[in-house]
Design a protein around this motif. Structure first.
Motif, PDB file in Angstrom:
ATOM      1  N   SER A 113      -0.218  18.406  26.855  1.00  0.00           N
ATOM      2  CA  SER A 113      -0.818  18.534  25.525  1.00  0.00           C
ATOM      3  C   SER A 113      -0.109  17.590  24.551  1.00  0.00           C
ATOM      4  N   PRO A 114      -0.832  17.126  23.524  1.00  0.00           N
ATOM      5  CA  PRO A 114      -0.190  16.237  22.549  1.00  0.00           C
ATOM      6  C   PRO A 114       0.947  16.953  21.817  1.00  0.00           C
ATOM      7  N   PRO A 115       1.986  16.217  21.431  1.00  0.00           N
ATOM      8  CA  PRO A 115       3.141  16.864  20.816  1.00  0.00           C
ATOM      9  C   PRO A 115       2.875  17.407  19.408  1.00  0.00           C
ATOM     10  N   GLU A 116       1.874  16.847  18.715  1.00  0.00           N
ATOM     11  CA  GLU A 116       1.584  17.313  17.362  1.00  0.00           C
ATOM     12  C   GLU A 116       0.109  17.107  17.057  1.00  0.00           C
ATOM     13  N   ARG A 117      -0.345  17.706  15.983  1.00  0.00           N
ATOM     14  CA  ARG A 117      -1.743  17.549  15.570  1.00  0.00           C
ATOM     15  C   ARG A 117      -1.951  16.160  14.985  1.00  0.00           C
ATOM     16  N   ASN A 119      -2.925  13.269  12.391  1.00  0.00           N
ATOM     17  CA  ASN A 119      -2.944  13.215  10.930  1.00  0.00           C
ATOM     18  C   ASN A 119      -4.328  12.761  10.462  1.00  0.00           C
ATOM     19  N   GLN A 122      -5.597   9.455  11.957  1.00  0.00           N
ATOM     20  CA  GLN A 122      -5.944   9.594  13.368  1.00  0.00           C
ATOM     21  C   GLN A 122      -7.231  10.386  13.550  1.00  0.00           C
ATOM     22  N   ARG A 123      -7.444  11.423  12.732  1.00  0.00           N
ATOM     23  CA  ARG A 123      -8.688  12.206  12.816  1.00  0.00           C
ATOM     24  C   ARG A 123      -9.888  11.342  12.485  1.00  0.00           C
TER      25      ARG A 123
END
Length: 132
Positions: A113-117, A119, A122-123
């Motif tokens: 899984s990605p380490p963070e959501r 930003n 990126q969205r």
């Protein structure tokens, strides 16, 4: 192997008390809620919190840590140390293997899984790629 807990020779104890004493749940109220929610089975049948647990009965307990298939080896209504709690039940080999496999799969999923959501920037990029 039954512990002397001042029960005057009674051979059973309430299910929610036993689950708490065996350290499947941190509090007796959490044990009670799990039983009411249908996450505990005695000899394959959904149980009530007030059901009496006796030595030799088979329990299936579903907790956030996994599913436990155990056989009651001793009765206790009081919570003791972890070493004493471990003597209250015997977990089946299939149950241990299944929980280990589930844990391994959970660790693999966490690694991929990605380490963070993402930003905002990126969205927007992801949205743009999806729309074409």
């Amino acid at each position: 192997m039954a512990r002397d807990d001042g029960r005057d020779g009674q051979e059973g104890v309430r299910l929610d008390k036993w689950l708490w004493a065996a350290r499947f749940f941190k509090t007796r109220s959490l044990a009670h809620r799990a039983v009411v929610a249908g996450r505990v089975f005695v000899d394959g049948v959904a149980a009530k919190a007030s059901r009496t647990v006796r030595m030799g009965q088979e329990l299936t307990i579903i907790t956030p840590r996994g599913r436990f298939d155990v056989v009651v080896r001793a009765i206790s209504a009081s919570r003791g140390s972890a070493s004493i709690a471990a003597e209250l039940f015997e977990e089946r080999a299939e149950s241990i293997e299944r929980r280990e496999e589930t844990g391994r799969l959970r660790r693999l999923a966490a690694e991929t899984s990605p380490p963070e959501r993402p930003n905002t920037q990126q969205r927007r990029l992801i949205r743009k790629l999806k729309e074409g």
